[in-house]
Write an enzyme that holds these catalytic residues in place. Structure first.
Site, PDB file in Angstrom:
ATOM      1  N   GLU A  44     -12.786  -2.491   2.554  1.00 16.65           N
ATOM      2  CA  GLU A  44     -13.243  -1.998   3.817  1.00 16.65           C
ATOM      3  C   GLU A  44     -14.372  -1.056   3.531  1.00 16.65           C
ATOM      4  OE1 GLU A  44     -10.268  -1.589   6.782  1.00 16.65           O
ATOM      5  OE2 GLU A  44      -9.396  -3.434   6.535  1.00 16.65           O
TER       6      GLU A  44
ATOM      7  N   GLU B  45       0.824  -1.080   0.038  1.00 21.74           N
ATOM      8  CA  GLU B  45       0.032  -0.068   0.011  1.00 21.74           C
ATOM      9  C   GLU B  45       0.870   1.310   0.062  1.00 21.74           C
ATOM     10  OE1 GLU B  45      -2.695   0.006   3.370  1.00 21.74           O
ATOM     11  OE2 GLU B  45      -3.869   1.896   2.672  1.00 21.74           O
TER      12      GLU B  45
ATOM     13  N   GLU C  97      -6.067  -9.189   3.729  1.00 19.73           N
ATOM     14  CA  GLU C  97      -5.309  -8.500   4.649  1.00 19.73           C
ATOM     15  C   GLU C  97      -5.114  -9.246   5.912  1.00 19.73           C
ATOM     16  OE1 GLU C  97      -5.803  -4.378   5.707  1.00 19.73           O
ATOM     17  OE2 GLU C  97      -6.486  -4.006   3.287  1.00 19.73           O
TER      18      GLU C  97
HETATM   19  O1  AHR Z   1      -3.006  -2.490   6.102  1.00 17.81           O
HETATM   20  C1  AHR Z   1      -3.164  -1.297   6.805  1.00 17.81           C
HETATM   21  C2  AHR Z   1      -4.629  -0.711   6.590  1.00 17.81           C
HETATM   22  O2  AHR Z   1      -5.562  -1.971   7.510  1.00 17.81           O
HETATM   23  C3  AHR Z   1      -5.385  -0.816   5.449  1.00 17.81           C
HETATM   24  O3  AHR Z   1      -5.129   0.085   4.654  1.00 17.81           O
HETATM   25  C4  AHR Z   1      -6.913  -1.185   5.804  1.00 17.81           C
HETATM   26  O4  AHR Z   1      -7.594  -1.845   4.624  1.00 17.81           O
HETATM   27  C5  AHR Z   1      -6.987  -1.825   6.796  1.00 17.81           C
HETATM   28  O5  AHR Z   1      -7.626  -1.510   7.839  1.00 17.81           O
END
Ligand code: AHR
Length: 525
Positions: free
Chosen positions: A200, A52, A331
């Site tokens: 999310e 990210e 994730e």
């Molecule tokens: O990985 C960090 C964050 O965690 C991501 O941006 C989000 O999707 C999650 O809450």
């Protein structure tokens, strides 16, 4: 059950420890490996990663720019690429995360001087130079030999913006979108294997109700077209819908019901699950200088992944008994307190032997649920959360978690073989003593992975095999002197795998595994 003598010891580094350990292993743990009943394929995409625009995950960790003194190919650092190639990373999720729902792809294409400089409002208010955009990401995954998993902006974007992005990436060079891509240096359409529709959306991605999200999902799934992919079947791009926030399953119900009742014009090929190991929220557990209590607490918390996936599978089975829709744990990983002195918005934490054990346990859980869990992405790849790699300007260090991913590469696309065992329990906390998976790869080789969770005691294993000729075993074991042992830029080799060998004994394979260790062995016929 035969009590076997010590027949396996870890080479060099741990020889002394093994000799002492032989008298301290407690009862033998029996593994029964049944190769006659091989199960589903452990999809290689279970070993996916997540990168990210967050802290130094991209900038500094992957992208250093073409003019950097750090060795690079077209701005992408060569040491990181070389390390990642060894992991056979199957897919890389990008650009977020929460960042994805505020990402506008046009800000990150074209000549460097024209890129929009913005603020990364999600992550520490950092300046986002947009120097790493679509073409740089595609170059990066090509350099490491991986596939694209693009998360499109549903929160603050539009279906038209996402559709135009996909056209830029995948349309023929004769189209206007393709000509623009060609003008930026890439005439051939890119391959986009996975498309995440939002991130999310129940939280940072727009705080949408499940029903509102489902209405958006149908529109994006219909109109965000991939022009460089089969339109249906196994070779088609796979669209991943937003699913649960841990055990809060209202999105799971809503998406699966909508999919079950759907009309012809839309579809999805995956449902996401995000679940971090943090033993409480906000994350407050330290990533350095902790002892056996913290180790036990976090490992017990991570073992919650097993019932969580079982819960998801049960709901999904109601709407999809044929298991057409994979659960995509895109994730996962341990989320700890930010390192002292770091920007809390950069999510910087250390990565210890404990975290490597934790990674192996999660990979084992995913593999055991390979019929439903067919993709997963650890958070994150470089410098953020449970990273594979940490960098500091020109320096790079491989974390204990990196080595687990490297050791587990034989399990990519291998057929799961059932292993029966009594995991046992230890200490007042009742943490399991061992975990294990086995698989057969495409060449017919059998592999066994065993985790000894016990922070202090080695464990003696006796594995019997049905349907696998076995004379010996050879592989690697990862352990260290302390549960919180780490690799640093100054001492990068404190936690790294060493060889381990085994021989047949007592009608099976006997292993004596050090405390707090992860082992992967090839069974030799
Ligand atoms: O990985 C960090 C964050 O965690 C991501 O941006 C989000 O999707 C999650 O809450």
């Amino acid at each position: 059950m035969p009590r076997t003598s010590l027949v396996v010891c870890v080479a060099a580094l741990f020889r002394a420890a093994c000799a002492i350990a032989a008298s301290d292993t407690g009862s033998v743990i029996e593994l029964r490996v049944d190769s006659l009943h091989a199960g589903p394929t452990i999809d290689r995409n279970l070993f996916g990663q997540f990168a990210e625009h967050l802290g130094n995950g991209i900038y500094g960790g992957i992208w250093v720019g073409r003019d950097s003194t750090i060795p690079n190919v077209r701005g992408i650092r060569s040491d990181v690429v070389a390390a990642l190639r060894a992991l056979h990373v199957p897919n890389v999720r990008w650009p977020g995360g929460c960042f994805a729902d505020e990402y506008h792809w046009r800000d990150g294409i074209g000549p460097a001087a024209g890129r929009k400089v913005a603020v990364n409002a999600n992550w520490g208010g950092a300046i986002e130079p947009n120097s790493f955009g679509t073409d740089e990401y595609m170059d990066f995954i090509s350099q490491i030999g991986s596939e694209a998993y693009i998360s499109v902006n549903v929160g603050s974007g539009t279906p038209a913006e996402a559709a135009a992005w996909m056209a830029y990436m995948t349309a023929d060079a004769l189209t206007s979108a393709g000509k623009e891509r060609a003008a930026n240096g890439h005439p051939a359409p890119y391959r986009v294997k996975f498309l995440g529709i939002g991130n999310e959306s129940w939280g940072c991605g727009g705080a949408m109700t499940p029903d509102y999200y489902v209405s958006q999902l149908k529109i994006y799934a219909r109109y965000v077209r991939n022009y460089n992919s089969a339109q249906s079947g196994d070779q088609a791009m796979r669209r991943v819908a937003v699913g649960a926030d841990g055990s809060k399953t209202d999105y799971v119900e809503a998406v699966m019901k909508a999919w079950h009742d759907k009309v012809w014009s839309w579809d999805v090929e995956g449902l996401s699950l995000h679940s971090y190991t943090s033993a409480g929220w906000p994350p407050s557990h330290p990533s350095t200088h902790f002892g056996a209590d913290e180790y036990t607490l976090l490992l017990k918390d991570t073992l919650g992944m097993e019932p969580l996936i079982a819960q998801h599978s049960q709901i999904m089975d109601q709407y999809d008994p044929q298991k057409k829709i994979p659960l995509v744990v895109d994730e996962w990983g341990v989320w700890l307190a930010p390192l002292a002195g770091s920007n809390p918005g950069f999510l910087v934490q250390q990565n210890s032997l404990r975290d490597a054990v934790l990674a192996a346990l999660n990979l084992d859980i995913f593999a055991r649920h390979a019929d439903r869990v067919r993709m997963a992405n650890i958070a994150q790849m470089v410098n953020v959360l449970q990273a594979m790699i940490m960098t500091d300007r020109e320096r790079m260090v491989l974390t204990p978690t990196y080595y687990v991913f490297r050791m587990y590469t034989p399990f990519q696309d291998a057929a799961l073989i059932p292993v029966q065992f009594d995991a046992g329990s230890q200490g007042a906390g009742g943490l399991a003593r061992v975990d294990a998976i086995a698989a057969r790869d495409a060449r017919g080789n059998t592999w066994l992975a065993v985790v000894n969770l016990d922070p202090e005691r080695p464990v003696r294993i006796h594995a019997s095999f049905t349907g696998t000729p076995m004379q010996a075993a050879h592989g690697q074991v990862l352990t260290a002197s302390q549960v919180d042992s780490i690799n640093t830029f100054e001492s990068p080799h404190m936690v790294q795998p060493v060889p381990i060998d085994g021989v047949a004994a007592g009608g099976g394979l006997s292993l004596n595994l050090p405390a707090k260790s992860v082992s992967v062995l090839q069974i030799l016929p």
